[in-house]
Design a protein around this motif. Structure first.
Motif, mmCIF file in Angstrom:
data_model
loop_
_atom_site.group_PDB
_atom_site.id
_atom_site.type_symbol
_atom_site.label_atom_id
_atom_site.label_comp_id
_atom_site.label_asym_id
_atom_site.label_seq_id
_atom_site.Cartn_x
_atom_site.Cartn_y
_atom_site.Cartn_z
ATOM 1 N N ALA A 11 -66.181 -20.205 -19.090
ATOM 2 C CA ALA A 11 -66.850 -20.259 -20.396
ATOM 3 C C ALA A 11 -66.443 -21.537 -21.130
ATOM 4 O O ALA A 11 -65.279 -21.957 -21.073
ATOM 5 N N ASP A 13 -65.922 -22.203 -24.123
ATOM 6 C CA ASP A 13 -64.879 -22.139 -25.160
ATOM 7 C C ASP A 13 -63.461 -22.091 -24.578
ATOM 8 O O ASP A 13 -62.475 -22.147 -25.301
ATOM 9 N N LEU A 14 -63.357 -21.952 -23.238
ATOM 10 C CA LEU A 14 -62.021 -21.963 -22.626
ATOM 11 C C LEU A 14 -61.640 -23.353 -22.115
ATOM 12 O O LEU A 14 -60.541 -23.540 -21.586
ATOM 13 N N LEU A 17 -58.338 -24.918 -22.724
ATOM 14 C CA LEU A 17 -57.157 -24.229 -22.192
ATOM 15 C C LEU A 17 -56.955 -24.511 -20.695
ATOM 16 O O LEU A 17 -55.863 -24.268 -20.164
ATOM 17 N N VAL A 20 -53.959 -26.890 -19.100
ATOM 18 C CA VAL A 20 -52.630 -26.237 -19.104
ATOM 19 C C VAL A 20 -52.610 -25.095 -18.081
ATOM 20 O O VAL A 20 -51.624 -24.915 -17.347
ATOM 21 N N PHE A 21 -53.714 -24.362 -18.016
ATOM 22 C CA PHE A 21 -53.812 -23.243 -17.065
ATOM 23 C C PHE A 21 -53.600 -23.757 -15.637
ATOM 24 O O PHE A 21 -52.825 -23.180 -14.853
ATOM 25 N N ASN A 24 -50.028 -24.832 -14.975
ATOM 26 C CA ASN A 24 -49.159 -23.651 -14.799
ATOM 27 C C ASN A 24 -49.343 -23.017 -13.422
ATOM 28 O O ASN A 24 -48.411 -22.465 -12.851
ATOM 29 N N ARG A 25 -50.575 -23.096 -12.884
ATOM 30 C CA ARG A 25 -50.811 -22.519 -11.550
ATOM 31 C C ARG A 25 -50.034 -23.319 -10.487
ATOM 32 O O ARG A 25 -49.457 -22.768 -9.568
ATOM 33 N N ARG A 50 -48.723 -10.864 -12.332
ATOM 34 C CA ARG A 50 -49.157 -11.734 -13.425
ATOM 35 C C ARG A 50 -50.420 -12.521 -13.033
ATOM 36 O O ARG A 50 -51.359 -12.644 -13.821
ATOM 37 N N LYS A 52 -52.619 -11.649 -10.914
ATOM 38 C CA LYS A 52 -53.717 -10.676 -10.868
ATOM 39 C C LYS A 52 -54.334 -10.504 -12.261
ATOM 40 O O LYS A 52 -55.551 -10.417 -12.412
ATOM 41 N N GLY A 53 -53.463 -10.486 -13.278
ATOM 42 C CA GLY A 53 -53.954 -10.254 -14.635
ATOM 43 C C GLY A 53 -54.638 -11.465 -15.249
ATOM 44 O O GLY A 53 -55.693 -11.356 -15.866
ATOM 45 N N VAL A 54 -54.050 -12.637 -15.033
ATOM 46 C CA VAL A 54 -54.528 -13.800 -15.765
ATOM 47 C C VAL A 54 -55.706 -14.499 -15.062
ATOM 48 O O VAL A 54 -56.589 -15.063 -15.719
ATOM 49 N N ARG A 56 -58.531 -13.669 -13.130
ATOM 50 C CA ARG A 56 -59.914 -13.249 -13.384
ATOM 51 C C ARG A 56 -60.251 -13.325 -14.882
ATOM 52 O O ARG A 56 -61.413 -13.519 -15.241
ATOM 53 N N SER A 57 -59.236 -13.147 -15.769
ATOM 54 C CA SER A 57 -59.505 -13.260 -17.207
ATOM 55 C C SER A 57 -60.123 -14.615 -17.534
ATOM 56 O O SER A 57 -61.020 -14.728 -18.360
ATOM 57 N N TYR A 58 -59.612 -15.652 -16.872
ATOM 58 C CA TYR A 58 -60.141 -16.999 -17.075
ATOM 59 C C TYR A 58 -61.381 -17.260 -16.224
ATOM 60 O O TYR A 58 -62.047 -18.290 -16.402
ATOM 61 N N ASP B 25 -46.685 -14.148 -20.628
ATOM 62 C CA ASP B 25 -47.484 -15.140 -19.903
ATOM 63 C C ASP B 25 -48.230 -16.014 -20.915
ATOM 64 O O ASP B 25 -49.146 -15.554 -21.605
ATOM 65 N N ASP B 27 -50.388 -18.317 -20.574
ATOM 66 C CA ASP B 27 -51.831 -18.481 -20.361
ATOM 67 C C ASP B 27 -52.604 -17.274 -20.892
ATOM 68 O O ASP B 27 -53.689 -17.420 -21.453
ATOM 69 N N MET B 28 -52.032 -16.093 -20.692
ATOM 70 C CA MET B 28 -52.705 -14.888 -21.195
ATOM 71 C C MET B 28 -52.700 -14.887 -22.722
ATOM 72 O O MET B 28 -53.696 -14.535 -23.357
ATOM 73 N N PHE B 31 -55.316 -17.302 -23.948
ATOM 74 C CA PHE B 31 -56.650 -16.726 -23.726
ATOM 75 C C PHE B 31 -56.998 -15.694 -24.806
ATOM 76 O O PHE B 31 -58.054 -15.767 -25.449
ATOM 77 N N MET B 34 -57.335 -17.276 -28.338
ATOM 78 C CA MET B 34 -58.579 -18.028 -28.543
ATOM 79 C C MET B 34 -59.736 -17.066 -28.856
ATOM 80 O O MET B 34 -60.510 -17.280 -29.793
ATOM 81 N N ALA B 98 -52.318 -4.539 -16.294
ATOM 82 C CA ALA B 98 -52.968 -4.637 -14.986
ATOM 83 C C ALA B 98 -52.580 -3.430 -14.131
ATOM 84 O O ALA B 98 -52.956 -3.351 -12.970
ATOM 85 N N LYS B 119 -56.250 -5.538 -17.588
ATOM 86 C CA LYS B 119 -56.207 -6.907 -17.084
ATOM 87 C C LYS B 119 -56.820 -6.881 -15.697
ATOM 88 O O LYS B 119 -56.524 -5.948 -14.946
ATOM 89 N N PRO B 120 -57.610 -7.838 -15.297
ATOM 90 C CA PRO B 120 -58.074 -8.981 -16.077
ATOM 91 C C PRO B 120 -58.884 -8.525 -17.297
ATOM 92 O O PRO B 120 -59.614 -7.528 -17.228
ATOM 93 N N VAL B 121 -58.738 -9.290 -18.363
ATOM 94 C CA VAL B 121 -59.367 -8.906 -19.621
ATOM 95 C C VAL B 121 -60.816 -9.389 -19.663
ATOM 96 O O VAL B 121 -61.091 -10.564 -19.420
ATOM 97 N N ARG B 123 -63.830 -10.257 -21.967
ATOM 98 C CA ARG B 123 -63.879 -10.631 -23.385
ATOM 99 C C ARG B 123 -64.729 -9.666 -24.217
ATOM 100 O O ARG B 123 -64.377 -9.357 -25.348
#
Lengths: 101, 381
Positions: A11, A13-14, A17, A20-21, A24-25, A50, A52-54, A56-58, B25, B27-28, B31, B34, B98, B119-121, B123
């Protein structure tokens, strides 16, 4: 991994970010490698969780998928599966392209 | 929109909604922050559980988005502690996790979480959940402010109703105690108390020698002194008739030092009345003083009267005895029964005390020990 999976649509609007993302990877790959060398499966499990969570969010589905594999393999102390997943992760990060919309 | 509805909605629209995002985290956090800021919300950040608890206590947010798996204090533990604290229990907490297993959800529910975000979140899901919780939060705040307004109104009504009998401090205590604490309702009951009766020595002469208009003014002056002294010592005024005043202690609230309070009230009455009496002496040529009787014992307290007219009052031996002692007391003298004397004797150093022996009071068959204290000693000092 196909070219299609190596292009990630994020997206607009990301956009601010993402640099930095991605940085960090890259750091995360080094941390994962260190944890494997140390045989620290608890840390590997947390790192996988972690990712796993972050991821797909991005919009980075592969990051979440690889993270889940690392988390599951760490729970079984499967060092070779983890090493393989980390290799795949490093390769993915070196090739992934980001487009914004 | 009408002016009225615009005015009603304006505070909610203007109100800043603060969200505390808790995640280790970065990055989270970036995200979530924002997305929330795009919705016009103010975002604060904590990177671990303890930091989150500190921030909530320092400045409570309107919503907490809380990661579950963090190093150190887990999200479950942070949630449990927030919900277990009266001061933070009402802040909505959304667990962001998650963890997919049912057991983790159950742990979250047991910790008191208001909602979950996976998670994943996604929007759209985040925005929808936060909007819902914001609406609930604003409704809750509105209800709370209405409840507070009603509470203030109720306390004011109690204060007005009770201020006839008791000091402002006691009225405040009753109002704060809530409905359970209303001692002026319910059935009459037997209780231990200390009764103080005070009246003017020479009142009859005063009414004969002074014109009616002056008498009323003088009585008002006199009762102002007496009620001030009673309220100063948290006594409850049960009766005011002619020139006499009945004050109770240990009623309707327990007072461990009821006898001491009664004695201090007597001293204050005599002391405060002295300059008033001097003024009357100069203006009207009248020599008046206060006579006081104090007695302790069991009595009945409650509403006495009919459906149309009732008095909240105290009835029984200590009240009758205090009245008789008051009648016997000379100007500036305080007569106390034996039990009261035993409880206040440590306060009587420097005062003139005279044992009157066992006295059979009018209307009583058994004699009781009576002590006379000249309270004028303190007034003179």
């Amino acid at each position: 991994m196909t070219d299609a999976t190596l292009t990630v649509t994020v997206a607009k609007d990301l956009e601010d970010l993402i640099p930095v993302f991605m940085t960090n990877r890259a750091k995360e790959v080094e941390t994962l490698r260190g944890a494997v060398a140390a045989g620290d499966f608890e840390q590997l499990k947390q790192l996988g969780h972690r990712m796993k969570g972050v991821g797909r969010s991005y919009g980075f589905i592969a990051v979440s998928d690889i993270g889940k594999r690392i988390e599951d393999a760490a729970a079984k102390a499967d060092r070779s599966a983890i090493a393989s997943a980390i290799g795949e992760y490093a390769d993915y990060l070196s090739k992934v392209k980001v487009v914004y919309e | 929109m009408s002016d009225a509805s615009a005015a009603r909605d304006a505070p909610a629209a203007r109100a800043e909604f603060r969200v505390l995002v808790v995640d280790d985290d970065a990055d989270m956090v970036a995200f979530l922050a924002m997305l929330l800021q795009k919705e016009g919300l103010r975002v604060e950040i904590a990177s671990d559980g303890e930091n989150a608890l500190d921030k909530v206590h320092a400045s409570p947010p309107d919503l907490v988005l809380l990661d579950v798996m963090m190093p150190g204090t887990s999200g479950f533990e942070v949630c449990r502690r927030l919900k277990g604290d009266e001061g933070t229990a009402l802040i909505p907490v959304v667990l962001v996790t998650a963890l997919e297993d049912t057991q983790s959800r159950v742990r979250g529910i047991e910790a008191g979480a208001d909602d979950f975000l996976s998670k994943p979140v996604k929007r759209e899901e985040l925005v929808a959940r936060v909007k819902t919780l914001r609406r609930l939060h604003e409704t809750r705040k509105e209800l709370e402010s209405r409840r507070l307004a009603a509470e203030v109104q109720r306390k004011e009504a109690i204060r007005k109703a009770f201020s006839r009998y008791i000091s402002p401090r006691l009225a405040e205590r009753i109002a704060d105690a809530g409905e359970q604490g209303d001692p002026f309702q319910g059935r009459a009951q037997r209780t231990s108390l200390v009764a103080l009766f005070a009246d003017l020595r020479g009142f009859t002469r005063m009414t004969e020698k002074t014109e009616v208009g002056s008498v009323v003014g003088m009585l008002n002056e006199y009762f102002a002194v007496l009620t001030d002294a009673a309220y100063q010592n948290d006594g409850t005024i049960f009766n005011m008739a002619g020139d006499s005043l009945l004050v109770g202690f240990n009623v309707p609230f327990p007072q461990q030092d009821a006898a001491e309070r009664a004695w201090r009230t007597a001293l204050d009455m005599v002391e405060r009345f002295a300059p008033v009496a001097n003024g009357w002496q100069k203006r009207h040529g009248l020599a008046l003083g206060i006579g006081i009787g104090i007695c302790a014992g069991d009595a009945i307290i409650g509403n006495v009267g009919s459906e149309h007219y009732a008095n909240y009052t105290i009835i029984g031996n200590p009240v009758n005895t205090a009245a008789r002692l008051m009648q016997l007391a000379a100007a500036g003298e305080v007569l106390v029964c034996g039990p009261v004397y035993e409880r206040i004797r440590h306060l009587l150093n420097g005062h003139e005390v005279e044992g009157r022996g066992d006295v059979t009071l009018r209307g009583r068959t058994e004699p009781i020990p009576v002590f006379a204290v000249r309270a004028a000693a303190r007034a003179a000092a």
